[in-house]
Write an enzyme that holds these catalytic residues in place. Structure first.
Site, short mmCIF file in Angstrom:
data_model
loop_
_atom_site.label_atom_id
_atom_site.label_comp_id
_atom_site.label_asym_id
_atom_site.label_seq_id
_atom_site.Cartn_x
_atom_site.Cartn_y
_atom_site.Cartn_z
N GLU A 306 0.89 -1.40 -0.01
CA GLU A 306 0.00 0.08 0.05
C GLU A 306 0.90 1.24 0.07
O GLU A 306 0.58 2.11 -0.86
CB GLU A 306 -0.98 0.12 1.19
CG GLU A 306 -2.00 1.13 1.29
CD GLU A 306 -3.08 0.68 0.46
OE1 GLU A 306 -3.09 1.32 -0.80
OE2 GLU A 306 -4.00 0.09 0.51
N ASP A 310 1.33 4.02 -3.08
CA ASP A 310 1.00 5.50 -2.97
C ASP A 310 2.08 6.48 -3.07
O ASP A 310 1.89 7.41 -3.92
CB ASP A 310 0.47 5.79 -1.50
CG ASP A 310 -0.92 4.95 -1.17
OD1 ASP A 310 -1.52 4.41 -1.99
OD2 ASP A 310 -1.28 4.77 -0.15
N SER A 521 -7.34 2.33 -3.81
CA SER A 521 -6.19 2.75 -3.27
C SER A 521 -5.03 3.27 -4.21
O SER A 521 -4.08 3.96 -3.96
CB SER A 521 -5.63 1.97 -2.14
OG SER A 521 -5.39 0.65 -2.62
#
Length: 603
Positions: A306, A310, A521
């Protein structure tokens, strides 16, 4: 003569000063508190099982929210400075001005302080927010139970095994009810989680097809390899960022990524990503900021999918804009044993406390974490009142899970309310459903670009639809066949998502390997990177940054690629369909930077 005990002593004749002091004491400290009255009570939440009494050695960090009487004024300011047709557009409030508008009355501060003092908690034991609207204390569970006339228990989430310490009811002396809005953790049963879908594959020897010059509905020319692998180049092509456009590193622009749940952003992986996709950025890196002791472990084996996703895409798209990765400590599950005496699974509010205390937060911030809207309950306990305070920055939140309850597999979604009624409802995500953030849905493919099945969309059950959505969302609702999903959603609620971006097949470096990642995400940092480029355009033109985007976005739908194919199944339905104009799958659509650049500079 009547003397208001709030009147300053210098405004009262001296012969009444002693009397005034006596009145103040009598009114501020009742000789005996009345019996506590219930402040908040909920039904045991669906999907959680009471396991045991909270351990006696447990320490709990209580956050006490005081009323913000001028909050409506702050909201009015926020919309005025965010409305492109208002004369105040772009005149963002300073931190001091915001704090003045969210500050509680002194009588509330005093009443709470005096109540805490009766339990042996002095000023040195208290942490106050800059505006003094939040009080934070750490106390043994036994004292918390006495203060709140309640009993805490360890609850376990049935599906995941996560454990938290909560209660389903708490009480306060009656005279405190007007001075305290909320106390947490008490009745909030949120499971803070990432909005990532799945890691589809490990690509150890990637090969990309040669560029052939296909085009998409955005009017751009796109490498066909973008149908199978999304890179920085793909996003720039797909969203019409000119090949010769490079933002400035010297106009005060900034972008941020939030990290939670021990998701670490690996710097070596970022270098590998840059070498692969952004060679001019090799050797550069991001600022790291620790919140509440948050770490950023650089061991390759601890690199977070994650976090790497990002930072690589948000910072890669916006390079060389000043970039910051925030790591906030604390994560579920809480394990109530002697080795973990403190429950630290409230990292989201910890980050909000931290960022609201900063003079200059990043101008665009992306977070890929959240929960079902119903988990934080009807009022997400102050988070909503905190978010408008970020008037200098724009907050991006992914919207994942289709119309269901956040479960990536529509077949296993329950879609039942947790209010004891067990009604079947579409369940949007929070904080995506907050009207003060920009919710980002997901798309996939390039010819044509379509809404991806896990794109979260729908309507809030708790927040009314903001006026900036009335025209676009009203048109969508009026076109729905009569009776569509009747009773499953709230047509008067805040609608999500606002916008969308690619959410499938992102080429990410993790622990030295290349992986393919999907989820909104991925969409959120991608859209945030585009916003950082738009802020660059305004700053270089001598204009203020965009700030809160939503009121502007709904006035310039021509700046988006309208996505008209796709749906977001869940709750035993096919979900909503993407359609012309705003829809509850892809919002206004995906960004067209070349059009938006001209539109935002005119505002």
């Amino acid at each position: 003569m009547f003397v208001d005990p709030r009147t300053p002593s210098h405004a009262v004749p001296s012969k009444f000063s002693a009397f005034l002091t006596l009145l103040s004491v009598v009114f501020a400290v009742p000789s005996k508190d009345p019996a506590p009255e219930v402040k908040e009570s909920i039904n045991p939440p669906r999907g959680w099982t009471l396991r045991s009494a909270a351990p006696s050695h447990h320490t709990i960090e209580l956050r006490i929210g005081l009323p913000q009487p001028d909050f409506p004024v702050l909201e009015k300011h926020l919309y005025e400075v965010s409305d492109p047709f208002h004369e105040r557009y772009g005149q963002h409030l300073t931190k001091a001005e915001v704090e003045a508008l969210v500050a509680p009355h002194q009588e509330s501060i005093d009443a709470v302080s005096e109540w805490l003092a009766t339990h042996g908690i002095g000023e040195s034991d208290i942490q106050r927010s800059p505006a003094r609207d939040w009080v934070t204390i750490k106390v043994p569970i036994t004292l918390a139970e006495k203060m709140l006339d309640t009993t805490y228990h360890v609850w376990t989430h049935d599906a995941s095994g996560d454990s938290i310490v909560r209660t389903t009811s708490y009480s306060l002396p009656k005279h405190l009810h007007p001075h305290i809005d909320v106390i947490q953790p008490t009745t909030m049963f949120a499971r803070f989680k990432g909005y990532k879908s799945t890691i589809h594959d490990i690509d150890r020897s990637p090969s990309l097809p040669a560029f052939t010059g296909d085009s998409t509905n955005s009017g751009a020319v796109i490498d066909p390899s973008c149908n199978t692998t999304i890179t920085i180049s793909c996003l720039r092509q797909l969203y019409s960022v000119p090949s010769d456009f490079t933002p400035s590193a010297h106009v005060g622009n900034s972008v941020g990524i939030t990290g939670y749940l021990e998701q670490f952003a690996n710097r070596q992986d970022l270098q590998s990503f840059y070498a692969d996709q952004k060679p001019q950025a090799v050797g550069s890196t991001f600022n790291f900021v620790s919140v509440k002791g948050g770490l950023n472990d650089q061991n390759a084996s601890n690199a977070g999918v994650e976090a790497n996703l990002d930072v690589q895409f948000a910072f890669g798209l916006s390079f060389p804009v000043n970039s910051t990765f925030f790591s906030t400590a604390g994560r579920p599950p809480f394990i109530p044993d002697i080795g973990t005496p403190t429950d630290t699974n409230e990292p989201y509010t910890d980050w909000l406390d931290f960022i609201l205390a900063q003079e200059k937060p990043p101008l665009a911030i992306s977070t890929s974490y959240g929960d079902d809207e119903q988990s934080p309950k009807a009022s997400p306990d102050g988070l909503v009142q905190d978010l408008p305070s970020l008037v200098h920055c724009e907050f991006k939140i992914p919207s994942d899970g289709g119309v269901g309850d956040g479960d990536d597999n529509p077949a296993t979604q329950t879609c039942l309310t947790n209010d004891g009624k067990n009604q079947t409802k579409f369940i949007p995500g929070f904080p995506a459903s907050c009207p003060f953030v920009t919710a980002v849905g997901g798309t996939e493919f390039i010819e044509p670009e379509i809404g991806v099945f896990f794109s979260g969309g729908g309507f809030s059950n708790f927040f009314a639809r903001p006026s900036y959505q009335d025209k676009a969302v009203g048109k969508f609702l009026s076109a729905l066949p009569k009776g569509t999903f009747e009773g499953l959603f709230n047509p008067n609620g805040r609608a999500i998502p606002d916008v969308a971006a690619q959410g499938e097949r992102f080429r990410v470096f993790v622990g030295g390997q290349v992986v393919s990642v999907a989820g909104t995400s991925a969409s959120s940092p991608a859209f945030t990177g585009i916003v950082a480029l738009l802020n660059d355009v305004r700053l270089r033109a001598g204009q203020p940054p965009l700030g809160f985007l939503n009121p502007l976005l709904y006035t310039i739908p021509e700046g988006f690629n309208d996505i008209t194919i796709g749906n977001n199944p869940g709750c035993g339905t096919e979900g909503f369909n993407a359609t012309t104009g705003w829809d509850a799958v892809t919002g206004l659509g995906t960004p067209n930077f070349s059009k938006l650049r001209d539109l935002v500079i005119r505002k």
